[in-house]
Every structure is written in C-alpha cells, then in structure tokens.
Design an enzyme around this catalytic site. Structure first.
Site: not given
Length: 223
Positions: A85, A194, A196
């Site tokens: 991002c 994302h 994560e």
C-alpha cells in the site's frame, strides 16, 4: 531469518507486518525511518499507512528518509523488499518500481476484502503461490490506482512483471487491473492490497496473505 519493518511517521500497519512475518517463522526487527543502517536484516517490508501524512504525494517525503538511502542500495544488490500500500507508493517514488499510484478513480477511500489473481509466482515474495491462484486480501486505500505510460505497461506485461491483478471488479481504476508489480530481478515487489491482514482465520479474510512471508523465508533459505 530477520525481516526488518520500517516505521515512518504516520505508518499504521507496521505492527501487522511484523506479526505476519513472525507467524511465518521470521524474526522481525523494528526499523525507524531516521536509521542510517539496516541493522543486519535479510529482507525489508515497507508497511501501509500515511507516511508523513501523505503530504505532497503519498510516499514522496518518505522516499527521502535516511533509511531509504541504505534500503535502495540494498535492493539494488538483491535484498528482498516488499512495499504494501503506502510502501508500494514509496517504492514507486524511489524509482525501485516504475509507474505511480494516483487517487482512486471514484475519488474516495476504499476498504473491502478484495479478490486478486497471482500472475507471477517466481518472485522472492510469491513463490509459495501458484500462477493463476485466486486469493483474498484486504484493500484499504484512497490513492491505489496504478498508472504508467504505454511503454512501461507493455514492458511489465511482456516481461511477466505483473505480480497480482484485481479479480471480479477493478476497485480503483488501476490500468490493466494491476494490483502489484515486481522489478526485473524479482526481489522488489509492490502490492496495493494488504497480505499482512490475511494471515489467520480469526482476524481478516483467511490466511491467503501468509504466502508472501513464507515465500521470502524460502527464498532467503535457498540463497
């Protein structure tokens, strides 16, 4: 293996990135933006957020942070670097990756679970996936529309450097539905969604994102 995660003023997802890397089995090292060395890490993640408040342009100030001098040199030597991002924006501003990220086509912030297709499974960050694999990550950005000139897009497509592509809907107007790209060497990857936030079943949309962190550990072990 040690994975460093850089924190800039305004970073939001540095803790999430460290947690994801640790779930994958890495030792993580917090790195402050003003550091002048990489403290012996084997790979680096530039996390999501709003570095320096997104003043000027997203990532434009972070690109000149002291830690980036060492990071750019290390990436050019082959160190694996993942920009997520805002980290993707920083990589483009640093010219480690081509193109730029602009305001979403709808001119509003987007937060949603997003399906993407893995297009390149040969980078340091994607080898745990299969080409064509469909995965779901979290997408949350206001300036996530990837743009580049025609020659750059042709080169990315021709060289197989599109890492991930949006599926079902293009959420932000990115050219060629691009969600992530890599450099020629395959050690630097930028991704707008994302991974994560998708590393366990309790928090987030499953565990599809864990492959990014498993991939880099396998890459480092085989180096």
């Amino acid at each position: 293996m040690k994975i460093g995660v850089v924190t800039f003023p305004g970073s939001l997802d540095d803790t999430d990135a460290r947690r994801a890397a640790e779930i994958a089995g890495a030792e993580t090292v917090p790195m402050w933006h003003s550091a002048h060395d990489l403290t012996g890490v084997d790979a680096v993640v530039l996390p999501g957020g709003f570095s320096y408040g997104d003043y000027l342009r997203c990532g434009a100030i972070a690109r000149f942070a002291p830690v980036m001098t060492e990071l750019i040199a290390a990436a050019e030597r082959g160190m694996p670097v993942l920009g997520i991002c805002n980290g993707f924006q920083i990589l483009c501003e640093s010219h480690l990756l081509p193109g730029a990220l602009m305001r979403n086509e709808q001119q509003r912030f987007i937060c949603r679970d997003q399906r993407v297709r893995i297009e390149n499974a040969s980078t340091a960050w994607t080898s745990a996936y299969d080409i064509g694999q469909h995965v779901t990550f979290v997408l949350k950005s206001g300036e996530g529309r990837y743009i580049a000139d025609h020659s750059t897009l042709d080169r990315l497509e021709g060289e197989g450097r599109v890492v991930a592509r949006y599926l079902e809907v293009n959420p932000n107007g990115s050219l060629h539905d691009i969600a992530g790209i890599t450099n020629e060497r395959g050690n630097v990857v930028g991704l707008m969604p994302h991974p994560e936030h998708a590393v366990d079943d309790l928090c987030g949309p499953g565990t599809d994102g864990l492959g990014f962190f498993i991939s880099v550990l396998k890459s480092l072990a085989g180096a």
